[in-house]
Motif scaffolding. Structure first.
Motif, PDB file in Angstrom:
ATOM      1  N   ARG A 185       0.839  -1.192   0.000  1.00 21.30           N
ATOM      2  CA  ARG A 185       0.000   0.000   0.000  1.00 21.30           C
ATOM      3  C   ARG A 185       0.878   1.248   0.000  1.00 21.30           C
ATOM      4  O   ARG A 185       1.989   1.249   0.522  1.00 21.30           O
ATOM      5  N   PHE A 186       0.365   2.291  -0.638  1.00 22.22           N
ATOM      6  CA  PHE A 186       1.087   3.554  -0.729  1.00 22.22           C
ATOM      7  C   PHE A 186       0.623   4.483   0.385  1.00 22.22           C
ATOM      8  O   PHE A 186      -0.557   4.809   0.490  1.00 22.22           O
ATOM      9  N   VAL A 187       1.563   4.894   1.206  1.00 24.63           N
ATOM     10  CA  VAL A 187       1.324   5.912   2.228  1.00 24.63           C
ATOM     11  C   VAL A 187       2.372   7.000   1.988  1.00 24.63           C
ATOM     12  O   VAL A 187       3.564   6.797   2.228  1.00 24.63           O
ATOM     13  N   TRP A 188       1.911   8.146   1.504  1.00 19.92           N
ATOM     14  CA  TRP A 188       2.843   9.144   1.003  1.00 19.92           C
ATOM     15  C   TRP A 188       3.786   9.680   2.075  1.00 19.92           C
ATOM     16  O   TRP A 188       4.904  10.097   1.761  1.00 19.92           O
ATOM     17  N   ASN A 189       3.376   9.679   3.329  1.00 17.98           N
ATOM     18  CA  ASN A 189       4.257  10.182   4.383  1.00 17.98           C
ATOM     19  C   ASN A 189       4.996   9.064   5.111  1.00 17.98           C
ATOM     20  O   ASN A 189       5.509   9.261   6.213  1.00 17.98           O
ATOM     21  N   ALA A 190       5.043   7.878   4.496  1.00 18.79           N
ATOM     22  CA  ALA A 190       5.758   6.753   5.113  1.00 18.79           C
ATOM     23  C   ALA A 190       7.253   7.068   5.172  1.00 18.79           C
ATOM     24  O   ALA A 190       7.824   7.623   4.219  1.00 18.79           O
ATOM     25  N   PRO A 191       7.917   6.731   6.258  1.00 19.09           N
ATOM     26  CA  PRO A 191       9.346   7.056   6.395  1.00 19.09           C
ATOM     27  C   PRO A 191      10.209   6.211   5.467  1.00 19.09           C
ATOM     28  O   PRO A 191       9.948   5.013   5.258  1.00 19.09           O
ATOM     29  N   LEU A 192      11.243   6.840   4.911  1.00 16.51           N
ATOM     30  CA  LEU A 192      12.190   6.131   4.067  1.00 16.51           C
ATOM     31  C   LEU A 192      13.189   5.370   4.932  1.00 16.51           C
ATOM     32  O   LEU A 192      13.485   5.761   6.059  1.00 16.51           O
ATOM     33  N   THR A 193      13.714   4.281   4.382  1.00 12.32           N
ATOM     34  CA  THR A 193      14.682   3.472   5.109  1.00 12.32           C
ATOM     35  C   THR A 193      15.639   2.801   4.142  1.00 12.32           C
ATOM     36  O   THR A 193      15.275   2.502   2.999  1.00 12.32           O
ATOM     37  N   LEU A 194      16.853   2.575   4.611  1.00 16.22           N
ATOM     38  CA  LEU A 194      17.856   1.831   3.840  1.00 16.22           C
ATOM     39  C   LEU A 194      18.082   0.442   4.422  1.00 16.22           C
ATOM     40  O   LEU A 194      18.993  -0.272   3.985  1.00 16.22           O
TER      41      LEU A 194
END
Length: 278
Positions: free
Chosen positions: A49-58
């Motif tokens: 699912r797309f959540v536009w404010n989801a945090p990015l991670t490496l």
């Protein structure tokens, strides 16, 4: 007068239907890439699912790098594509020069056999190639992966056509200067065919970087496996499929080609146009 309509048709602007079709095809190609990038840079719970404010991670890239010996896979793949391309360019240059400039018995028949090879899919030769590699003791080695591709019918055809278009007067001038046949080839013909070498090099590197079936069949260990085969470790049914780590591993595998295209796309297009590849 009869040529005017055809000339006008040749330069007609695309219609709205053409533009719409182009946008639809572009979306078909870019949507999987968008999903791959999104999933690779987000936690597993955001894979579906797309959540536009989801945090990015490496973290997915770190997990993928630790789950498989990627350093070894990258080294194997780099050595493989360099080895194959070097052999193809040298052998194809010599063969194309012979077909273009020398008269010998059976030349046309031999060149016809080269053209026939263009119609044969590599997958049809898997069994015979495996038997050959096994008989000479090369199974599970980079040389076994590359050897069947050392001779390229496509490269021979493209270079022969290019060499035929070079005036023979250049040969005569080089001979008068005391150049041998090999010196004439490397100092006259090869520089004039540079766009062909660049265009074919792009095709060869891209194909062998992404080749999967033949390396899978002919290798058994990490020491000889390229990146495409190494990706299998992430699709184990027993452990389940983690799309976040799979997409991260896929991006790491395809990143060199994507970066190279973005940096040198103008040179890529110009080389293909000069080579006449459609």
């Amino acid at each position: 007068m009869s040529r005017a309509p055809s000339q006008r048709l040749a330069y007609n602007e695309p219609t709205k239907l053409d533009t719409l079709a182009a946008w639809l095809l572009a979306l078909m190609w870019v949507l999987p890439l968008i999903y791959t990038v999104w999933t690779a840079f987000h936690a597993p719970e955001y894979a579906a699912r797309f959540v536009w404010n989801a945090p990015l991670t490496l973290a997915n890239f770190a997990r993928a790098w630790e789950a498989a010996p990627f350093a070894r896979y990258f080294l194997n793949t780099t050595l493989l594509v360099v080895m194959i391309l070097a052999a193809q360019l040298v052998l194809s240059t010599l063969a194309a020069y012979a077909f273009a400039r020398y008269e010998f018995r059976g030349r046309d028949i031999a060149f016809s056999l080269v053209l026939v090879q263009l119609t044969v899919m590599p997958d049809l030769l898997l069994v015979e190639n495996y038997r050959t590699m096994a008989s000479i003791g090369l199974i599970d080695s980079l040389f076994a992966i590359g050897l069947p591709y050392f001779a390229s019918a496509l490269a021979i055809f493209l270079l022969r056509q290019t060499f035929l278009g070079i005036p023979k007067e250049l040969d005569e001038a080089a001979r008068m200067e005391g150049a041998s046949a090999m010196q004439t080839l490397w100092r006259v013909y090869v520089p004039l065919a540079k766009p062909i070498y660049v265009a074919f090099g792009l095709v060869s590197v891209s194909y062998h970087w992404n080749n999967f079936l033949w390396p899978l069949i002919v290798t058994n260990s990490v020491n000889a496996r390229p990146l495409t085969v190494g990706l299998q470790v992430f699709s184990s049914v027993d452990q389940g499929i983690d799309w976040s780590i799979i997409t991260a591993a896929t991006l790491m595998t395809s990143a060199p080609l994507l970066i190279a295209f973005l940096l040198f796309q103008r040179q890529f297009v110009q080389s293909f146009m000069r080579a006449g590849i459609k």
